[in-house]
Design a protein around this motif. Structure first.
Motif, PDB file in Angstrom:
ATOM      1  N   SER A  34      98.794 -86.793   9.787  1.00 44.91           N
ATOM      2  CA  SER A  34      97.355 -87.061   9.980  1.00 44.91           C
ATOM      3  C   SER A  34      96.974 -86.617  11.394  1.00 44.91           C
ATOM      4  O   SER A  34      97.839 -86.400  12.240  1.00 44.91           O
ATOM      5  N   THR A  36      96.272 -87.494  14.449  1.00 45.22           N
ATOM      6  CA  THR A  36      96.402 -88.644  15.362  1.00 45.22           C
ATOM      7  C   THR A  36      95.605 -88.414  16.647  1.00 45.22           C
ATOM      8  O   THR A  36      95.151 -87.293  16.912  1.00 45.22           O
ATOM      9  N   ILE A  71      89.312 -87.219  10.252  1.00 41.33           N
ATOM     10  CA  ILE A  71      89.884 -88.348  10.995  1.00 41.33           C
ATOM     11  C   ILE A  71      89.293 -89.663  10.475  1.00 41.33           C
ATOM     12  O   ILE A  71      90.013 -90.634  10.231  1.00 41.33           O
ATOM     13  N   ASN A  74      90.608 -91.008   7.271  1.00 43.60           N
ATOM     14  CA  ASN A  74      91.936 -91.632   7.408  1.00 43.60           C
ATOM     15  C   ASN A  74      91.874 -92.943   8.176  1.00 43.60           C
ATOM     16  O   ASN A  74      92.889 -93.540   8.494  1.00 43.60           O
ATOM     17  N   ASP A  76      91.260 -93.334  11.228  1.00 41.26           N
ATOM     18  CA  ASP A  76      91.848 -93.236  12.571  1.00 41.26           C
ATOM     19  C   ASP A  76      90.723 -93.223  13.608  1.00 41.26           C
ATOM     20  O   ASP A  76      89.568 -92.963  13.280  1.00 41.26           O
TER      21      ASP A  76
END
Ligand SMILES: C[S@@+](CC[C@H](N)C(=O)[O-])C[C@H]1O[C@@H](n2cnc3c(N)ncnc32)[C@H](O)[C@@H]1O
Length: 384
Positions: A34, A36, A71, A74, A76
């Motif tokens: 992913s 990050t 992002i 997900n 995040d």
């Protein structure tokens, strides 16, 4: 994938303006699945912040938007810088989807060579080529875009540099000039590029200058500019026999030039003049083997790539002398058009050999997911 490789692929894909989905998939690899915060920081530092004000703004806006969506989906955290930049774009770039007919972008094509690549020479381990190209595939009679066949021919040249070094190389339908830039990189003694479209020709000259190459019609662009490339306006229909014979190329090249049935007779006529054994200058030693094909429309596989490399390594020794050869990379979009080309080649008493399997170039564009290497074909033409 190793982090270093993932980051190299990510930056290379971004600089080449690969589709945003492809760049994001490299970002995912870098983040281990992913995007990050660390991966975002890398993207910001190495891609986005360097591109602001320099790269094609609508591309950058679209990339930032897709990155944020990825992002967020997900769950995040998104870097503040990304949100801020996207907000700026929202106000400054309203009609980014309206690509104008002549809109240009600067793409950087990075040829990457792993340490153990089958390249023969350290000088071809890395090459980054900036190119102005059009976002409209059809601009300049299609010559202002980078077509996959020129990527394949470039990989071929960089994989087998000795086949081209110290040779006079002449390319037809040169488009943005990428193949010519690779030829100068492997030290062809003379590079002559040509195209039948004038706007393509002027874009090509711009690209040569940007790559520190001078064209014959101007002063050297800078003190770093060492090589010169000749650029010709040469519509195949108008090329005179005497003009072509004056070029005396050892090697003729063409990428994605077999597609218009109306132009093919002129193109094949041009090849038959340039490949004519009786008028060639017999200047360099033989490379490859003699498994030429017969007079039917069938075309055979070439011989072993090793033979070519070994023979070209022996340049200057007692090898038999070689006549000019043409190397053509192509995607076969239409079987009838290609069949027509083969029939014309046969009528012109030329031999054609399919080198796709035997002379696979090293893959030097591994990050470029939009480039479908599997559809590429490479042919060699010679006089029978
Ligand atoms: C599909 S593009 C390929 C460009 C480049 N070789 C590449 O692969 O990226 C075809 C090229 O051939 C040129 N071309 C097409 N017909 C031509 C003709 N009759 N005479 C000269 N050039 C021609 C176009 O201007 C264009 O640059």
């Amino acid at each position: 994938m190793e982090k270093q490789t993932a980051s190299l692929h990510l930056v290379s894909a971004f600089l080449a303006m690969e589709p945003t989905g492809c760049v994001i998939s490299h970002a995912r690899s870098l983040g281990g699945g992913s995007v990050t915060v660390d991966a975002q920081r890398f993207i910001w530092d190495h891609c986005i912040s360097k591109a602001i004000g320099k790269c094609h703004a609508p591309y950058l806006k679209n990339f930032v938007k897709k990155l944020i969506l990825e992002i967020e989906s997900n769950r995040d955290d998104v870097l503040d810088e990304l949100y801020e930049l996207y907000t700026e774009f929202m106000t400054s770039l309203k009609d980014e989807n309206a690509v104008k007919g002549t809109e240009r972008a600067l793409k950087y094509i990075s040829f990457l060579f792993p340490d153990d690549a089958s390249c023969e020479d350290a000088m071809v381990r890395e090459l980054v080529v900036p190119l102005h190209c059009s976002l409209n595939m059809l601009e300049g009679d299609t010559g202002c875009s980078i077509w996959p066949a020129s990527l394949f021919l470039s990989e071929f040249i960089l994989s087998f540099p000795d086949m081209f070094s110290s040779k006079t190389c002449f390319e037809v339908g040169s488009g943005v000039g990428l193949v010519g830039i690779c030829l100068t990189h492997v030290k062809a003694s003379k590079v002559i590029l040509s195209d039948g479209d004038l706007s393509t020709l002027s874009n090509m000259k711009l690209n040569l200058k940007m790559n520190q190459l001078s064209t014959d019609d101007d002063e050297p662009v800078s003190s770093e500019c060492t090589d010169s490339v000749k650029c010709l306006h040469l519509p195949w229909e108008c090329a005179s026999e005497s003009e072509l014979q004056g070029l005396k190329p050892d090697i003729i090249l063409g990428a994605d030039v077999i597609y218009d049935p109306l132009c093919l007779p002129h193109l094949v006529h041009l090849f038959s003049i340039l490949l004519d054994k009786t008028k060639s200058s017999l200047r360099f030693p033989r490379v490859g083997c003699d498994c030429a094909i017969g007079g039917s429309h069938e075309y055979s596989d070439g011989c072993d790539a090793q033979d070519v490399v070994a023979a070209s390594d022996s340049a200057g020794n007692a090898s038999p002398t070689e006549h000019p050869m043409a190397y053509i990379s192509s995607v076969i979009r239409n079987a009838d058009t290609f069949g027509h080309f083969l029939a014309l080649v046969d009528e012109a008493n030329l031999a054609i050999m399919d080198l796709t399997r035997t002379h696979q170039p090293a893959s030097s564009l591994p990050y470029m997911q939009s480039y479908d290497r599997s559809s590429m074909r490479l042919f060699r033409l010679s006089s029978k």
